[in-house]
Design a protein around this motif. Structure first.
Motif, PDB file in Angstrom:
ATOM      1  N   PHE A   1     -50.956 -78.402  -4.141  1.00  0.00           N
ATOM      2  CA  PHE A   1     -49.946 -79.324  -4.652  1.00  0.00           C
ATOM      3  C   PHE A   1     -49.570 -79.022  -6.102  1.00  0.00           C
ATOM      4  O   PHE A   1     -48.399 -79.150  -6.478  1.00  0.00           O
ATOM      5  N   VAL A   2     -50.547 -78.613  -6.922  1.00  0.00           N
ATOM      6  CA  VAL A   2     -50.226 -78.309  -8.316  1.00  0.00           C
ATOM      7  C   VAL A   2     -49.371 -77.052  -8.408  1.00  0.00           C
ATOM      8  O   VAL A   2     -48.405 -76.997  -9.177  1.00  0.00           O
ATOM      9  N   THR A   3     -49.703 -76.024  -7.627  1.00  0.00           N
ATOM     10  CA  THR A   3     -48.889 -74.811  -7.657  1.00  0.00           C
ATOM     11  C   THR A   3     -47.491 -75.073  -7.094  1.00  0.00           C
ATOM     12  O   THR A   3     -46.504 -74.492  -7.576  1.00  0.00           O
ATOM     13  N   LEU A   4     -47.383 -75.947  -6.083  1.00  0.00           N
ATOM     14  CA  LEU A   4     -46.054 -76.322  -5.604  1.00  0.00           C
ATOM     15  C   LEU A   4     -45.269 -77.062  -6.681  1.00  0.00           C
ATOM     16  O   LEU A   4     -44.059 -76.853  -6.839  1.00  0.00           O
ATOM     17  N   ALA A   5     -45.953 -77.923  -7.424  1.00  0.00           N
ATOM     18  CA  ALA A   5     -45.264 -78.651  -8.495  1.00  0.00           C
ATOM     19  C   ALA A   5     -44.838 -77.731  -9.630  1.00  0.00           C
ATOM     20  O   ALA A   5     -43.781 -77.934 -10.242  1.00  0.00           O
ATOM     21  N   LEU A   6     -45.647 -76.703  -9.924  1.00  0.00           N
ATOM     22  CA  LEU A   6     -45.339 -75.824 -11.058  1.00  0.00           C
ATOM     23  C   LEU A   6     -44.388 -74.699 -10.688  1.00  0.00           C
ATOM     24  O   LEU A   6     -43.536 -74.309 -11.492  1.00  0.00           O
ATOM     25  N   TYR A   7     -44.523 -74.158  -9.468  1.00  0.00           N
ATOM     26  CA  TYR A   7     -43.741 -72.980  -9.092  1.00  0.00           C
ATOM     27  C   TYR A   7     -42.767 -73.238  -7.950  1.00  0.00           C
ATOM     28  O   TYR A   7     -42.033 -72.317  -7.566  1.00  0.00           O
ATOM     29  N   GLY A   8     -42.745 -74.434  -7.393  1.00  0.00           N
ATOM     30  CA  GLY A   8     -41.951 -74.657  -6.196  1.00  0.00           C
ATOM     31  C   GLY A   8     -40.560 -75.188  -6.429  1.00  0.00           C
ATOM     32  O   GLY A   8     -39.925 -75.660  -5.492  1.00  0.00           O
ATOM     33  N   GLN A   9     -40.045 -75.144  -7.668  1.00  0.00           N
ATOM     34  CA  GLN A   9     -38.704 -75.645  -7.907  1.00  0.00           C
ATOM     35  C   GLN A   9     -37.645 -74.791  -7.249  1.00  0.00           C
ATOM     36  O   GLN A   9     -36.587 -75.259  -6.856  1.00  0.00           O
ATOM     37  N   SER A  10     -37.934 -73.503  -7.122  1.00  0.00           N
ATOM     38  CA  SER A  10     -36.956 -72.572  -6.537  1.00  0.00           C
ATOM     39  C   SER A  10     -37.669 -71.637  -5.589  1.00  0.00           C
ATOM     40  O   SER A  10     -38.793 -71.232  -5.821  1.00  0.00           O
ATOM     41  N   GLY A  11     -36.983 -71.272  -4.516  1.00  0.00           N
ATOM     42  CA  GLY A  11     -37.554 -70.334  -3.565  1.00  0.00           C
ATOM     43  C   GLY A  11     -37.173 -68.901  -3.841  1.00  0.00           C
ATOM     44  O   GLY A  11     -37.522 -68.011  -3.071  1.00  0.00           O
ATOM     45  N   ASN A  12     -36.479 -68.660  -4.917  1.00  0.00           N
ATOM     46  CA  ASN A  12     -36.034 -67.311  -5.227  1.00  0.00           C
ATOM     47  C   ASN A  12     -37.122 -66.539  -5.964  1.00  0.00           C
ATOM     48  O   ASN A  12     -37.832 -67.089  -6.797  1.00  0.00           O
ATOM     49  N   PHE A  13     -37.239 -65.268  -5.647  1.00  0.00           N
ATOM     50  CA  PHE A  13     -38.174 -64.398  -6.347  1.00  0.00           C
ATOM     51  C   PHE A  13     -37.475 -63.050  -6.602  1.00  0.00           C
ATOM     52  O   PHE A  13     -37.097 -62.366  -5.660  1.00  0.00           O
ATOM     53  N   ASN A  14     -37.267 -62.740  -7.860  1.00  0.00           N
ATOM     54  CA  ASN A  14     -36.568 -61.519  -8.243  1.00  0.00           C
ATOM     55  C   ASN A  14     -37.583 -60.403  -8.440  1.00  0.00           C
ATOM     56  O   ASN A  14     -38.335 -60.400  -9.414  1.00  0.00           O
ATOM     57  N   PHE A  15     -37.629 -59.493  -7.486  1.00  0.00           N
ATOM     58  CA  PHE A  15     -38.595 -58.393  -7.536  1.00  0.00           C
ATOM     59  C   PHE A  15     -37.906 -57.180  -8.141  1.00  0.00           C
ATOM     60  O   PHE A  15     -37.213 -56.427  -7.457  1.00  0.00           O
ATOM     61  N   ALA A  16     -38.073 -56.996  -9.459  1.00  0.00           N
ATOM     62  CA  ALA A  16     -37.439 -55.886 -10.149  1.00  0.00           C
ATOM     63  C   ALA A  16     -38.271 -55.530 -11.363  1.00  0.00           C
ATOM     64  O   ALA A  16     -39.037 -56.341 -11.885  1.00  0.00           O
ATOM     65  N   GLY A  17     -38.136 -54.304 -11.842  1.00  0.00           N
ATOM     66  CA  GLY A  17     -38.877 -53.904 -13.027  1.00  0.00           C
ATOM     67  C   GLY A  17     -39.161 -52.415 -12.998  1.00  0.00           C
ATOM     68  O   GLY A  17     -38.961 -51.751 -12.009  1.00  0.00           O
TER      69      GLY A  17
END
Length: 285
Positions: free
Chosen positions: A269-285
């Motif tokens: 639940f804490v990780t969902l609260a901290l990181y779950g605002q958006s489902g997007n993940f930009n994999f670049a670098g």
């Protein structure tokens, strides 16, 4: 003869199930009351029991007796995170190499280890060392009537025994987790670059690209919440232990099992609260 009596006589199994349910519900209420009283009494610790708080900090960080020889919780937690970091290097490199992207092992260390893996390792170490130790200590005091003696002397037993351990655990966990996280990063880098032969520059590039400072801060926030939950559960079971030495052993086992299950939900639940605002993940670098 009342309706309840007739129901109890005709349906004894239903009666037993209802009694067990009421007992479990009452136990949940007792736990909630104890947790609230423990958190509320933290202010009393800072005013009246500072010496006991400092003693608990020393005991939890460096240990006592034979445990102090190896460095106590510091060494145990650090060793577990070093082992986990080495597993991240081994599994990450082998899995990524199967699809030709073994250079992304640094991504696994920076992203996955920070957000999830280190938290799971840390909570196991805390429950097995800080939490189990607190349960055993309080359980031994309960069956030897030391807690009753403290209350007779006018000492607030919940504040003196439970709140001091919860606050000490939070204070100890911050530098402890910092050392453990750094050692986990070091183990993952050492395993990838030295044992598997990846170029250090390649590993460092992807590690620095995906290591987000906000994730590290969120990781510390999560581990503090986990420490509070673990210490509350373990102090409750130790404070209410019964049945002699065997009862203390059962209390340690129940507290460890409950704290690990609760920690899994807290991480979720804490990780969902901290990181779950958006489902997007930009994999670049």
């Amino acid at each position: 003869m009342t309706v309840n009596t007739i129901v109890l006589q005709r349906f004894p199994r239903l009666s037993r199930s209802g009694s067990r349910f009421r007992g479990r519900l009452q136990r949940v209420g007792d736990q909630a009351r104890f947790y609230g009283e423990t958190l509320r009494a933290i202010g009393d610790v800072l005013v009246h029991y500072k010496a006991e708080l400092l003693r608990q900090i020393a005991v939890m960080s460096l240990g006592t007796g034979a445990l102090a020889i190896i460095g106590g919780t510091v060494v145990v937690t650090t060793f577990l995170n070093v082992s986990t970091g080495a597993i991240v290097a081994a599994q990450g490199y082998n899995q990524f190499s199967q699809v030709g992207v073994e250079a992304l092992t640094g991504f696994a260390s920076a992203f996955l280890f920070t957000r999830l893996i280190s938290l799971g390792t840390a909570v196991i170490a805390f429950a097995a060392t800080l939490g189990a130790g607190a349960t055993a200590q309080l359980g031994a005091m309960r069956i030897s009537e030391e807690i009753d003696a403290l209350e007779v002397m006018g000492i607030r037993s919940v504040a003196y025994l439970a709140s001091t351990r919860v606050l000490a655990g939070v204070i100890v966990v911050i530098p402890l987790y910092c050392v453990s996280l750094l050692m986990g990063y070091f183990a993952a880098r050492f395993g990838t670059t030295t044992l598997y032969g990846q170029a250090p520059g390649v590993y460092d590039h992807y590690f620095r690209t995906f290591l987000i400072p906000g994730d590290v801060i969120n990781s510390f926030i999560t581990v503090v919440v986990l420490c509070v939950v673990v210490m509350l559960i373990h102090t409750y079971h130790g404070f209410n232990a019964s049945g002699g030495p065997a009862g203390v052993g059962r209390a340690v086992g129940e507290a460890t099992r409950t704290s690990l299950v609760a920690a899994a939900f807290v991480i979720l639940f804490v990780t969902l609260a901290l990181y779950g605002q958006s489902g997007n993940f930009n994999f670049a670098g």
